[in-house]
Enzyme design. Structure first.
Site, short mmCIF file in Angstrom:
data_model
loop_
_atom_site.label_atom_id
_atom_site.label_comp_id
_atom_site.label_asym_id
_atom_site.label_seq_id
_atom_site.Cartn_x
_atom_site.Cartn_y
_atom_site.Cartn_z
N ASP A 1 -32.20 -14.43 -67.45
CA ASP A 1 -31.40 -14.39 -68.68
C ASP A 1 -30.13 -13.55 -68.48
O ASP A 1 -30.12 -12.64 -67.65
CB ASP A 1 -32.26 -13.80 -69.81
N HIS B 1 -23.56 -19.39 -65.25
CA HIS B 1 -24.65 -20.18 -64.67
C HIS B 1 -24.38 -20.46 -63.19
O HIS B 1 -25.28 -20.41 -62.36
CB HIS B 1 -24.82 -21.51 -65.43
N LEU C 1 -43.51 -20.08 -48.91
CA LEU C 1 -43.20 -19.66 -50.29
C LEU C 1 -43.17 -20.91 -51.16
O LEU C 1 -42.47 -21.88 -50.84
CB LEU C 1 -41.84 -18.95 -50.33
C1 FPP Z 1 -30.19 -17.94 -69.33
O1 FPP Z 1 -28.96 -17.28 -69.51
C2 FPP Z 1 -30.10 -18.88 -68.23
C3 FPP Z 1 -30.33 -20.23 -68.33
C4 FPP Z 1 -30.70 -20.91 -69.57
C5 FPP Z 1 -30.17 -21.12 -67.17
C6 FPP Z 1 -30.60 -20.57 -65.84
C7 FPP Z 1 -29.99 -21.41 -64.79
C8 FPP Z 1 -29.49 -20.98 -63.62
C9 FPP Z 1 -29.59 -19.58 -63.14
C10 FPP Z 1 -28.78 -21.91 -62.72
C11 FPP Z 1 -29.55 -23.06 -62.18
C12 FPP Z 1 -30.84 -22.75 -61.53
C13 FPP Z 1 -31.35 -23.40 -60.46
C14 FPP Z 1 -32.77 -23.12 -60.06
C15 FPP Z 1 -30.58 -24.37 -59.67
P1 FPP Z 1 -28.23 -17.45 -70.93
O2 FPP Z 1 -27.27 -18.57 -70.83
O3 FPP Z 1 -29.25 -17.59 -72.01
O4 FPP Z 1 -27.46 -16.09 -71.04
P2 FPP Z 1 -27.12 -15.32 -72.38
O5 FPP Z 1 -28.42 -14.87 -72.99
O6 FPP Z 1 -26.32 -14.16 -71.89
O7 FPP Z 1 -26.35 -16.24 -73.26
#
Ligand code: FPP
Length: 254
Positions: free
Chosen positions: A24, A41, A135
């Site tokens: 997050d 992201h 893994l």
């Molecule tokens: C949460 O941060 C993150 C996500 C919903 C997406 C996670 C995806 C990635 C790290 C990239 C892709 C992953 C792979 C495995 C290829 P948020 O957007 O909710 O952050 P915020 O709470 O600060 O708004």
């Protein structure tokens, strides 16, 4: 079948065997830098790479990452489509490297809502890494813990319709055998970055006795040092699984 933490006492080690992470804070990381959320992201993918490598080196056997929840479809359409593009890119670009590192890739969740091209890439990537065992990297995509319990219930009853007529016979193992990660042990350590302290419908069945670690760091800033800090915290936890501290001390003295 993996040991159930409510039915038996699973073995514990200094390094967690299974780590589950809610990644997050990507959006806030980007907003702080006056960048679009999507830049967070993209940066988050680099953190995924670092953490996969660090887990492999430290002897973690299972790493499960929450990449896209059943509820993330509620986000703006352009953010959803960027996330889908990142999955496609990661599958196209990273699978060779995962293979070299002995990583077996699993994607868990309801794939039916993904574009056919993405479904094909997922199936190919899983097949190409299926012989690896160093893994197990599970990416939870369009995943929700309640979805998982519901799909497991349906699968259990489809396989054994007699259970519906005699529900008293249903035990944990009947259901757990059909969860989407039935092949993996329950997570030892759960990490959530970004400062929120909630489970957000991730692995809700399997987290019953998992140690929960929350950090304010945003996911794009997470790496080997931050993982080590979480492992250090985990090492100092007393995992009682319902027993008392005195019972644990007596057991150790014996
Ligand atoms: C949460 O941060 C993150 C996500 C919903 C997406 C996670 C995806 C990635 C790290 C990239 C892709 C992953 C792979 C495995 C290829 P948020 O957007 O909710 O952050 P915020 O709470 O600060 O708004």
């Amino acid at each position: 079948m993996a040991i159930s933490s409510t039915q038996a006492i699973p073995p514990t080690q200094a390094i967690p065997e299974h780590v589950a992470i809610i990644m997050d804070g990507n959006g806030r990381w980007a907003t702080q830098r006056h960048l679009p959320r999507t830049a967070g992201h993209a940066k988050g993918v680099q953190a995924v790479r670092r953490v996969v490598e660090a887990c492999g080196r430290r002897g973690v056997r299972y790493l499960t990452l929450f990449a896209f929840s059943s509820e993330n479809w509620r986000r703006p359409a352009e953010e959803v489509s960027l996330l889908m593009r990142l999955f496609v890119q990661a599958l196209e670009r990273e699978v060779d490297k995962l293979n070299e590192q002995g990583v077996r890739l699993h994607v868990v969740g309801d794939m039916s809502r993904f574009e056919p091209r993405l479904q094909t890439l997922i199936a190919e990537a899983q097949a190409r890494t299926a012989q690896n065992d160093r893994l197990h990297l599970s990416v939870a995509a369009n995943y929700g813990g309640r979805w998982d319990i519901l799909q497991a219930t349906r699968a259990m009853l489809a396989q054994n319709p007699g259970l519906a007529r005699d529900p008293q016979r249903i035990d944990e193992q009947h259901l757990a055998a059909h969860l989407s990660m039935a092949w993996a042990p329950e997570p030892d350590l759960f990490i959530r970055t970004g400062g929120e302290q909630r489970i957000s419908n991730f692995l809700i069945w399997q987290l019953a006795y998992t140690e929960l670690y929350f950090t304010d760091q945003y996911w794009p800033d997470f790496g080997a040092a931050e993982l080590d800090a979480a492992f250090e915290w985990y090492r100092n936890r007393e995992r009682r699984f319902g027993r008392t501290s005195a019972q644990l001390r007596d057991g150790a003295a014996r």
